[in-house]
Design a protein around this motif. Structure first.
Motif, short mmCIF file in Angstrom:
data_model
loop_
_atom_site.label_atom_id
_atom_site.label_comp_id
_atom_site.label_asym_id
_atom_site.label_seq_id
_atom_site.Cartn_x
_atom_site.Cartn_y
_atom_site.Cartn_z
N ARG A 189 76.02 62.13 -9.76
CA ARG A 189 76.88 61.27 -8.61
C ARG A 189 78.14 61.29 -8.96
NH1 ARG A 189 73.92 59.77 -4.20
NH2 ARG A 189 71.98 59.41 -4.25
N SER A 190 78.53 60.89 -10.32
CA SER A 190 79.73 60.83 -10.74
C SER A 190 80.67 62.07 -10.62
CB SER A 190 79.97 60.34 -12.08
OG SER A 190 79.36 61.11 -13.08
N LEU A 191 79.95 63.17 -10.72
CA LEU A 191 80.54 64.60 -10.75
C LEU A 191 80.92 65.02 -9.16
CD1 LEU A 191 78.75 66.38 -13.66
CD2 LEU A 191 81.07 65.22 -13.63
N LEU A 192 80.10 64.43 -8.26
CA LEU A 192 80.37 64.94 -7.04
C LEU A 192 81.55 63.99 -6.30
CD1 LEU A 192 76.72 64.88 -5.56
CD2 LEU A 192 77.98 66.89 -5.93
N ASP B 78 72.74 70.42 -7.87
CA ASP B 78 73.15 70.64 -6.42
C ASP B 78 74.50 70.00 -6.38
OD1 ASP B 78 70.75 71.34 -6.28
OD2 ASP B 78 70.29 70.29 -4.41
N TRP B 79 75.65 70.77 -5.72
CA TRP B 79 76.86 70.08 -5.60
C TRP B 79 77.60 70.68 -4.22
CZ3 TRP B 79 81.15 73.49 -6.59
CH2 TRP B 79 80.86 74.71 -6.91
N VAL C 163 82.63 74.24 -0.12
CA VAL C 163 81.84 74.81 -1.05
C VAL C 163 80.60 74.06 -1.22
CG1 VAL C 163 83.15 73.80 -2.99
CG2 VAL C 163 81.76 76.04 -3.46
N ILE C 164 79.63 74.95 -1.42
CA ILE C 164 78.39 74.26 -1.70
C ILE C 164 77.42 75.20 -2.71
CG2 ILE C 164 76.90 75.21 -0.11
CD1 ILE C 164 75.65 72.23 0.33
N LEU D 9 81.74 73.71 -12.85
CA LEU D 9 81.81 74.64 -11.67
C LEU D 9 82.74 73.96 -10.62
CD1 LEU D 9 78.77 76.73 -11.61
CD2 LEU D 9 80.68 77.43 -12.46
N ARG D 10 82.34 72.69 -10.61
CA ARG D 10 83.33 72.24 -9.39
C ARG D 10 84.68 71.86 -9.71
NH1 ARG D 10 84.46 66.60 -8.38
NH2 ARG D 10 85.31 66.08 -6.10
#
Length: 810
Positions: free
Chosen positions: A451-454, A482-483, A497-498, A515-516
């Motif tokens: 969640r912190s990376l989203l 998933d992101w 992007v997903i 990757l994000r």
């Protein structure tokens, strides 16, 4: 005015005048600055050329030297009085200057030399400051090296912790697999005793490796924490030394303290072998453990040496308790076993006998120290196999939802202190509950990390209404990778992007975060979607040769009314038109990221006013009891009847596809809507375009077109003039450096005005500094100065687009 207190800034250094009178004059001038609380910087800003005979204001560094008495001139003394006492009565100012003038005249006529004792005292002070400065620099060098060493140790230990969690999860799965095979052989008639013994030995060896992984995990966590403590101590020491050094530099008359450097070391990932799923995995684990021990030994010595350098006493290593209790580590918990329960000499001989009976089995070979504990380890770990997750449920032919795959990749952050204490208390009565509590904390850690990376808040494009939903898998499943993300590219364009990183736990979440971050960096290049995926494919291979990820990258341009996209093995985008019909963006689709050797291609799908597009991960449509095409068809049906804003559509799709809190897979959904604006809202979103045909006469025609359009849009005179100037400069730049066909495009939204010129030359402009004698080269600099943002990109037809935008007031 004396009650205003000490002036701001640092303390004065010793005067450095050529005679005693000049030093007294320096002290007098400084007292004026102190009395009026005027710093040297403030004085410098208020001085003008008229204050000086040479009509030149000295530089700030030179001004400090003058105020110290070095080549002090009378005009500076008068200037300081003028700045410090602008409103003082003339007679009072005259008295001040009279006193100062007497000192100045005496210094010119009959200067008195500085007393020898004063010179010697000043010299001794400077020498002492210089010696201490050298000592501080030397100590800072030692502390900096210690800091870097401890930081490297921290990074290395953290990477090893992450790796060991992944290895531990695979080892637990291997133990469960071997135990099922042993149990199956026990139910059959005894035909091949040697095969049964060999399988028993493999199981014991796997169980020993599982315990050894836990012990090394505990050691890595302790080394990580110790390195962090040493680094923190070294950092505080460096700050204290930097403060002392700054004070010494002031005493020696230097202007600026040295700026701290970025000391964070770059450490490579540990070079550890991957674990294969067959029986050879046991040999791989042994080799990996040897490398882990070697790396931890090396980092331990480096951190201990760093601790000695900075005078930090590290905590003692964990061994056995005073009552003989040996400490072993389960992820997130501490498991103790009585020393009396260790294998006896007789048990050692019995185990060694089994080894000798199976010396021809390659997987049975191991070190003597490992052989001695195999039988005891199997017996000690059996409660976990029975009450924990290794024992398969009745009727299952594979690991169920409570598989130890939940432990893969989670770095135990010890989340929830109260919960941990309660779980530890329960675990003392039930070892199975201990492992379950540990797995629960690992999952919570992975969820928090993911969640912190989203994105915490989605960017809000002018032309789209976007909402996203991420729901981790239920409490009995491991967290995936998933992101999603939304990136505004400028000029009204938006990237979406997903993706889905294959795997579970912290490792998948960490790769997802990398990757994000890479996507956001690559998006700033404003490349076509297939080129973005090409870059990501190479990066994924560099991050982890065994890691793959699916991804779809799409770009929306409101001027074109379509969504241009490229897919790397991801599920198709779904688009619903204003009539409710849903279509799939089926092609082109390439292999997942990380496969390599593939050239991706871009496709396009219409996205006009009233359209809705959905990007999603497989957790939304994939079910174990049905084909994935059936799941996509169900999503199409749910989308066709969805209504309301984008967030309502997200919620509707989750409910329509039966996604609940206990869902067995992560779900990410990204919904974007292109509103159909009419009436007053439509007046805020307008477009206008002009084909630029002809030669130099195009420029005045473009200016007239832009002026007429911006006037009709009722912009303020200032914004109107800036917009016309931007259009004129961009068109002139295209006429000089571009090629036909050319087009001027104007667009307004409720937030900004966008001016864009498209031409057939793909050479992108860049901002450069024009010299005074240059007759050209200032166009882009003008654009960058008057606009709030500008940029350029290559167009699919081989040309380019150069744009700028202005933020609307209010």
């Amino acid at each position: 005015m004396a009650d205003r207190g000490k002036r701001p800034g640092r303390p004065w250094g010793a005067p450095r005048g050529s005679c005693a009178e000049i030093n007294q004059l320096v002290a007098l001038v400084r007292s004026w600055l102190d009395e009026t609380s005027v710093s040297v910087g403030q004085l410098h800003r208020q001085l003008t050329p008229d204050h000086f005979v040479a009509k030149v204001v000295p530089e700030l560094r030179r001004l400090r030297d003058l105020l110290a008495g070095e080549a002090l001139e009378w005009d500076l003394v008068e200037a300081v009085a003028d700045v410090c006492f602008p409103h003082e009565p003339a007679d009072r100012t005259g008295q001040r200057l009279q006193t100062a003038r007497e000192l100045w005249d005496q210094a010119q006529v009959s200067p008195r030399p500085i007393e020898e004792t004063q010179e010697l005292a000043l010299a001794r002070e400077l020498l002492a400051a210089k010696d201490r400065t050298i000592e501080v620099y030397q100590e800072m060098q030692r502390v900096r090296q210690a800091y870097e060493a401890s930081e490297r140790g921290w990074h290395q230990a953290l990477q090893i912790v992450t790796l060991l969690f992944a290895m531990l999860g695979q080892a637990q799965a291997k133990v469960a697999e071997l135990k099922r095979r042993v149990d199956a052989l026990q139910l059959l008639p005894a035909k091949d005793l040697g095969e049964h013994k060999a399988l028993e030995l493999r199981l014991s060896r796997a169980q020993w490796q599982q315990t050894e992984l836990r012990e090394q995990l505990s050691r890595a966590e302790q080394e990580r924490d110790t390195a962090q403590q040493v680094a923190d101590h070294a950092s505080r020491r460096m700050q204290a030394l930097e403060t002392e050094l700054a004070e010494l530099r002031v005493r020696m008359g230097h202007d600026h303290a040295a700026q701290p450097q970025d000391l964070t070391p770059q450490t490579p990932l540990p070079d550890l072998d991957a674990i294969r799923p067959d029986d050879a995995a046991l040999d791989d684990v042994d080799r990996a453990l040897e490398k882990v021990r070697a790396v931890l030994d090396e980092e331990h010595e480096a951190v201990q040496q760093a601790a000695d350098e900075v005078g930090y006493r590290t905590p003692p290593p964990r061994h056995s308790d005073a009552d003989g209790t040996m400490v072993s580590i389960v992820p997130g918990q501490v498991q103790r076993a009585r020393a009396a329960d260790l294998p006896s000499a007789g048990e050692d001989r019995e185990v060694l006998g089994v080894v000798r009976d199976n010396r021809d089995n390659p997987s049975a070979s191991s070190k003597t120290s490992r052989r001695s504990g195999l039988k005891w380890l199997r017996r000690a770990l059996r409660p976990y196999e029975r009450d924990g997750v290794a024992e398969p449920r009745q009727g299952q032919d594979r690991l169920g939802p409570k598989s130890d795959k939940q432990s893969v990749g989670a770095d135990s952050g010890r989340i929830g202190e109260a919960s941990s204490q309660r779980d530890s208390h329960d675990a003392q009565r039930d070892p199975g509950r201990q492992l379950e509590a540990s797995e629960r904390r690992h999952r919570e850690t992975a969820v928090i990390l993911q969640r912190s990376l989203l994105p915490q808040e989605l960017e809000e494009p002018d032309d789209l209404r976007i909402a996203a939903t991420y729901q981790p898998a239920g409490s009995e499943a491991a967290v995936g990778g998933d992101w999603y993300d939304v990136i505004t590219l400028g000029g009204g364009r938006t990237a979406l992007v997903i993706g889905d990183v294959m795997g579970r736990g912290v490792r998948a979440a960490a790769v997802m975060g990398q990757l994000r971050t890479a996507v956001r960096a690559y998006a700033r290049l404003d490349l076509p979607p297939h080129e973005i995926l090409q870059l990501l494919d190479g990066l994924t291979t560099e991050l982890d040769a065994n890691q793959i990820a699916t991804c779809v990258y799409a770009v929306h341009d409101p001027n074109e009314g379509r969504l241009v996209y490229a897919s790397a093995g991801h599920l198709p985008i779904l688009v619903r038109d204003e009539g409710g019909s849903v279509v799939r963006a089926d092609e082109p689709t390439g292999p997942p990221l990380g496969v390599g050797g593939w050239v991706y291609a871009s496709g396009a799908i219409p996205l006009g006013p009233g359209f809705t597009a959905v990007l999603y991960t497989d957790g939304l449509v994939e079910r174990r009891d049905q084909d994935i095409d059936d799941g996509i068809a169900a999503l199409e049906q749910a989308l066709s009847v969805a209504s309301g804003p984008s967030q309502a559509v997200c919620d509707w799709l989750l409910r329509g596809l039966g996604v609940t809190a206990d869902h067995d897979d992560d779900v990410a959904v990204l919904v974007l809507q292109q509103p159909d604006r009419t009436g007053p809202d439509g007046e805020l979103f307008r477009n206008a375009a002009l084909e630029l045909l002809g030669g130099v006469e195009v420029a005045p025609r473009a200016r007239a077109f832009a002026s007429g359009v911006l006037t009709s849009w009722r912009f303020s005179p200032e914004l109107h003039d800036r917009g016309v100037l931007a259009a004129s400069e961009l068109v002139a730049n295209a006429l000089q450096h571009g090629a036909p066909p050319m087009r001027l495009r104007l667009r307004r939204t409720d937030r900004r005005l966008i001016v864009e010129v498209i031409d057939g030359n793909d050479h992108l402009p860049r901002r450069r500094r024009a010299e005074p004698q240059d007759e050209s080269g200032r166009g882009i600099s003008v654009i960058a100065t008057i606009a709030s943002n500008w940029g350029s990109r290559r167009t699919p037809g081989g040309g380019k687009a150069v744009w700028c935008e202005f933020t609307l007031d209010g």
